[in-house]
Scaffold this motif. Sequence first.
Motif, PDB file in Angstrom:
ATOM      1  N   LYS A 137       1.739   2.087  -3.576  1.00 27.86           N
ATOM      2  CA  LYS A 137       0.705   2.695  -4.294  1.00 27.86           C
ATOM      3  C   LYS A 137       0.160   4.200  -3.975  1.00 27.86           C
ATOM      4  O   LYS A 137      -0.233   4.815  -4.570  1.00 27.86           O
ATOM      5  CB  LYS A 137      -0.517   1.927  -4.086  1.00 27.86           C
ATOM      6  CG  LYS A 137      -0.517   0.407  -4.372  1.00 27.86           C
ATOM      7  CD  LYS A 137      -1.772  -0.470  -4.187  1.00 27.86           C
ATOM      8  CE  LYS A 137      -1.703  -1.984  -4.441  1.00 27.86           C
ATOM      9  NZ  LYS A 137      -2.987  -2.682  -4.029  1.00 27.86           N
ATOM     10  N   LYS A 187       5.245  -5.998  -6.611  1.00 29.35           N
ATOM     11  CA  LYS A 187       4.760  -7.176  -6.039  1.00 29.35           C
ATOM     12  C   LYS A 187       5.315  -7.590  -4.984  1.00 29.35           C
ATOM     13  O   LYS A 187       6.458  -7.307  -4.570  1.00 29.35           O
ATOM     14  CB  LYS A 187       4.698  -8.434  -7.223  1.00 29.35           C
ATOM     15  CG  LYS A 187       3.864  -8.162  -8.523  1.00 29.35           C
ATOM     16  CD  LYS A 187       2.645  -7.668  -8.348  1.00 29.35           C
ATOM     17  CE  LYS A 187       1.894  -7.532  -9.600  1.00 29.35           C
ATOM     18  NZ  LYS A 187       0.453  -6.991  -9.492  1.00 29.35           N
ATOM     19  N   ASP A 228       0.925  -1.316   0.028  1.00 20.37           N
ATOM     20  CA  ASP A 228      -0.153  -0.119  -0.013  1.00 20.37           C
ATOM     21  C   ASP A 228       0.789   1.275   0.029  1.00 20.37           C
ATOM     22  O   ASP A 228       0.572   2.142  -0.515  1.00 20.37           O
ATOM     23  CB  ASP A 228      -0.981  -0.055   1.170  1.00 20.37           C
ATOM     24  CG  ASP A 228      -2.073  -1.130   1.249  1.00 20.37           C
ATOM     25  OD1 ASP A 228      -2.203  -1.498   0.087  1.00 20.37           O
ATOM     26  OD2 ASP A 228      -2.494  -1.351   2.239  1.00 20.37           O
ATOM     27  N   GLU A 272       1.442   0.397  -8.403  1.00 21.55           N
ATOM     28  CA  GLU A 272       0.477  -0.836  -8.290  1.00 21.55           C
ATOM     29  C   GLU A 272       1.366  -2.084  -9.053  1.00 21.55           C
ATOM     30  O   GLU A 272       0.899  -3.278  -8.921  1.00 21.55           O
ATOM     31  CB  GLU A 272      -0.600  -0.734  -9.049  1.00 21.55           C
ATOM     32  CG  GLU A 272      -1.548   0.446  -8.356  1.00 21.55           C
ATOM     33  CD  GLU A 272      -2.938   0.416  -8.914  1.00 21.55           C
ATOM     34  OE1 GLU A 272      -2.885   0.056 -10.313  1.00 21.55           O
ATOM     35  OE2 GLU A 272      -3.654   1.350  -8.670  1.00 21.55           O
TER      36      GLU A 272
END
Length: 303
Positions: A186, A197, A183, A194
């Motif tokens: 993001k 990973k 988060d 985004e």
Amino acid sequence: MANRIAAEGIWMTNIAYMSGYDGITFDTSNRQFVPVNRAGAYLKKNRMHVNKILPTINNRLAKLCKNPPKYDVQPESSSVEDKDASRLSLQILKYIWGKEHIDEKRIPLYMWTQQCGHGYMKVCWDPTLGKRQVNPETGELEYEGDIRIDVVSPFEIFVDAQAKNWDDVCKSWLIQAKVRKLDYFKMHYPEKGELVKEEDAWLLSLQYDYRINSLNARGPASSGLGMAMKDSAIELTKYEAPSKKYPNGRMITVANGIVLVDKELPCGEIPFCKFDDILVAGKYYSEAIITSLRPIQDQYNET
């Protein structure tokens, strides 16, 4: 780097001694705490264990935090405008000092210097801080941004192997590695955040940093690392000093192979300050007081 690996082993041993352990050392080859004497001397019974290191560093911490550092702003000239500007700058410094709770942050900073020989303080601009407001055009929540001051662990900082002092680092480069939640990417990197990973803690220095949190009365442990890295990735940020190729410096941020930022260095300089405990001339990694107290601690426990 060999000097970095050796230094991290000393840091982990220092932290273990400060936590109350003795007669052990951190083996960087298998990344475990092992007895100093494998023949069994460490397991002798009827030994009195008293932590003499912790009171010493707490007394030093109290002395270091007793008086806050003094700072001032000198005007560039004797004109009235420059004098007024210097007074205003001094008031701003006092405001930031109180707003960022610098007196409280000095405590973990000085503890890092005593445990690892040095520590860092980072000053940067965080666009996610400040007053919140709604953009009338997009309807999204935005922030004004504000100054952010953080205490940074030595385990997160990597410098040029040829650097012998902080001036050499400020003329070269510095890398900060830190575990962040997905988060976070993001929010701070809306364009490419985004794409980041989840990944494992492949960097050993960050694994050591998490192991410090698991040191308890039952002994040094390595559990909890998997849960800590859940939905997380390692943020790597490289700060390059100004050069002919990059007159204003360069700042690159990557995470799990994704380039998030590639821009000029903010403010034109590396946004870190280094604090040393026992300075050794010609050596970047300073010595910690615990290193000199460990033989005394072991001798006391033997008697």
